[in-house]
Design an enzyme around this catalytic site. Structure first.
Site, short mmCIF file in Angstrom:
data_model
loop_
_atom_site.label_atom_id
_atom_site.label_comp_id
_atom_site.label_asym_id
_atom_site.label_seq_id
_atom_site.Cartn_x
_atom_site.Cartn_y
_atom_site.Cartn_z
N ASP A 93 -4.71 3.62 -1.92
CA ASP A 93 -5.81 3.89 -0.99
C ASP A 93 -6.36 5.29 -1.18
O ASP A 93 -5.76 6.28 -0.75
CB ASP A 93 -5.32 3.73 0.45
CG ASP A 93 -5.10 2.27 0.82
OD1 ASP A 93 -6.07 1.49 0.74
OD2 ASP A 93 -3.96 1.91 1.16
N ASP B 90 -6.45 -6.65 4.11
CA ASP B 90 -5.85 -5.32 4.21
C ASP B 90 -5.96 -4.78 5.63
O ASP B 90 -7.06 -4.61 6.15
CB ASP B 90 -6.59 -4.39 3.22
CG ASP B 90 -6.03 -2.99 3.15
OD1 ASP B 90 -4.97 -2.72 3.76
OD2 ASP B 90 -6.65 -2.17 2.45
N HIS C 88 -1.14 -1.20 -4.35
CA HIS C 88 -2.43 -0.91 -3.72
C HIS C 88 -2.51 0.60 -3.44
O HIS C 88 -1.67 1.16 -2.73
CB HIS C 88 -2.51 -1.72 -2.43
CG HIS C 88 -3.82 -1.62 -1.71
ND1 HIS C 88 -4.93 -2.36 -2.06
CD2 HIS C 88 -4.18 -0.89 -0.63
CE1 HIS C 88 -5.92 -2.09 -1.22
NE2 HIS C 88 -5.50 -1.20 -0.35
N MET D 143 -11.36 -6.13 4.99
CA MET D 143 -10.60 -5.25 5.87
C MET D 143 -10.33 -5.99 7.18
O MET D 143 -11.26 -6.53 7.79
CB MET D 143 -11.38 -3.97 6.17
CG MET D 143 -11.56 -3.03 5.00
SD MET D 143 -10.04 -2.61 4.11
CE MET D 143 -9.04 -1.85 5.40
N MET E 37 -12.03 4.25 -0.63
CA MET E 37 -12.74 4.47 0.65
C MET E 37 -13.49 5.78 0.51
O MET E 37 -13.10 6.82 1.06
CB MET E 37 -11.73 4.48 1.79
CG MET E 37 -11.22 3.08 2.12
SD MET E 37 -9.71 3.07 3.09
CE MET E 37 -8.51 3.16 1.76
N SER F 292 0.85 -1.18 0.00
CA SER F 292 0.00 0.00 0.00
C SER F 292 0.89 1.23 0.00
O SER F 292 1.70 1.41 0.92
CB SER F 292 -0.88 0.01 1.25
OG SER F 292 -1.32 1.32 1.51
N MET G 275 -8.99 7.99 -0.08
CA MET G 275 -9.87 8.28 1.06
C MET G 275 -10.48 9.67 0.91
O MET G 275 -9.79 10.61 0.50
CB MET G 275 -9.07 8.25 2.36
CG MET G 275 -8.38 6.92 2.64
SD MET G 275 -7.69 6.92 4.30
CE MET G 275 -6.69 5.41 4.23
N HIS H 111 -8.23 1.04 -4.07
CA HIS H 111 -9.16 0.78 -2.97
C HIS H 111 -9.86 2.10 -2.64
O HIS H 111 -9.28 3.00 -2.05
CB HIS H 111 -8.33 0.25 -1.76
CG HIS H 111 -9.11 0.08 -0.51
ND1 HIS H 111 -8.51 -0.16 0.72
CD2 HIS H 111 -10.44 0.08 -0.26
CE1 HIS H 111 -9.43 -0.29 1.66
NE2 HIS H 111 -10.61 -0.13 1.09
C1 DX5 Z 1 -6.30 1.29 5.65
C2 DX5 Z 1 -5.81 1.07 4.22
C3 DX5 Z 1 -4.66 0.15 4.16
C4 DX5 Z 1 -3.44 0.61 4.90
C5 DX5 Z 1 -2.72 -0.61 5.39
O1 DX5 Z 1 -7.47 2.01 5.63
O2 DX5 Z 1 -6.86 0.51 3.44
O3 DX5 Z 1 -4.36 -0.23 2.83
O4 DX5 Z 1 -2.56 1.39 4.14
O5 DX5 Z 1 -1.69 -0.20 6.23
P1 DX5 Z 1 -1.00 -1.19 7.24
O6 DX5 Z 1 -0.43 -2.33 6.46
O7 DX5 Z 1 0.05 -0.34 7.88
O8 DX5 Z 1 -2.04 -1.64 8.22
ZN ZN Z 2 -6.35 -0.41 1.43
#
Ligand code: DX5
Ligand code: ZN
Length: 215
Positions: free
Chosen positions: A34, A172, A32, A136, A67, A7, A36, A65
């Site tokens: 993320d 994840d 990956h 998750m 969010m 990620s 948000m 991903h």
């Molecule tokens: C959390 C993200 C993850 C995050 C994982 O909301 O979706 O992808 O970056 O980070 P670690 O591996 O540090 O838990």
């Molecule tokens: Zn993620």
């Protein structure tokens, strides 16, 4: 075959290009990303323009991903930015089936993400339409959180549900050398890891995540 999807939230954003190059040199195939929105989750990261910017820098599979509340608003732009697979949260869209069709209409692969409290049964009637399920293993919003142990039970249950479909099972959140092993044993085949991969020696960290498993 087990795959690691680092990620980029765990990466040094001041040196993103170098971080991405290093992953490619280690034969990582999936990146990956993320996204948000500060609404569905209590944090903000980046959007389609930044993904578009990164696209020419890497040949890796861009696994976005989202969010994001009401993801339909952004799906066409994320696809156009160069995503290879888009995962949306079951909890973030009223019409999950419609949102999946929207992703597929852009030519991008579709996946569905479930928060820790959402049961896998919610996927029952869309299994024919998706390429990936993302479970998750922490509450989404931040990197560096602790793995929720009961999620191994959910991974096993989900694996059983998807066993006759060509669907990847991704996990994840809070993945390290110990939890990776538990997730693989329960049936996950793609492990997302942020802080664990990027803190220290990436090569060694990836090796430890994979354990005895071939990539
Ligand atoms: C959390 C993200 C993850 C995050 C994982 O909301 O979706 O992808 O970056 O980070 P670690 O591996 O540090 O838990
Ligand atoms: Zn993620």
């Amino acid at each position: 075959m087990i795959k690691i999807a680092p990620s980029i939230l765990g990466a040094d954003f001041g040196n993103l290009e170098r971080e991405i190059k290093e992953l490619e040199e280690l034969n990582i195939e999936i990146l990956h990303l993320d996204m948000m929105d500060g609404n569905f989750v209590p944090n903000i990261t980046f959007g389609p323009d930044q993904i578009k910017n990164l696209r020419p820098k890497s040949k890796m599979i861009f696994d976005v991903h989202m969010m994001v509340q009401d993801p339909d608003r952004f799906i066409p732009r994320i696809a156009e930015a160069g995503a290879d697979i888009i995962t949306i949260h079951q909890e973030a869209t009223t019409h999950l089936h419609r949102s999946i069709q929207l992703i597929k209409s852009t030519g991008v692969k579709a996946g569905v993400v479930l928060n820790p409290a959402t049961p896998p049964e919610t996927l029952q009637y869309i299994l024919e339409d998706i390429h990936m399920v993302l479970l998750m293993t922490v509450n989404p919003g931040y990197g560096g959180q602790k793995f929720i142990p009961v999620m191994t039970e959910k991974i096993a249950k989900t694996r059983e549900m998807i066993s006759s479909y060509p669907i990847d099972l991704q996990v994840d959140g809070g993945i390290n050398d110990v939890t990776a092993k538990q997730c693989i044993e329960a049936g996950a085949n793609i492990l997302v890891a942020g802080s664990y991969v990027f803190n220290g020696d990436k090569k060694e960290n990836i090796r430890k995540l994979l354990g005895e498993n071939e990539r």
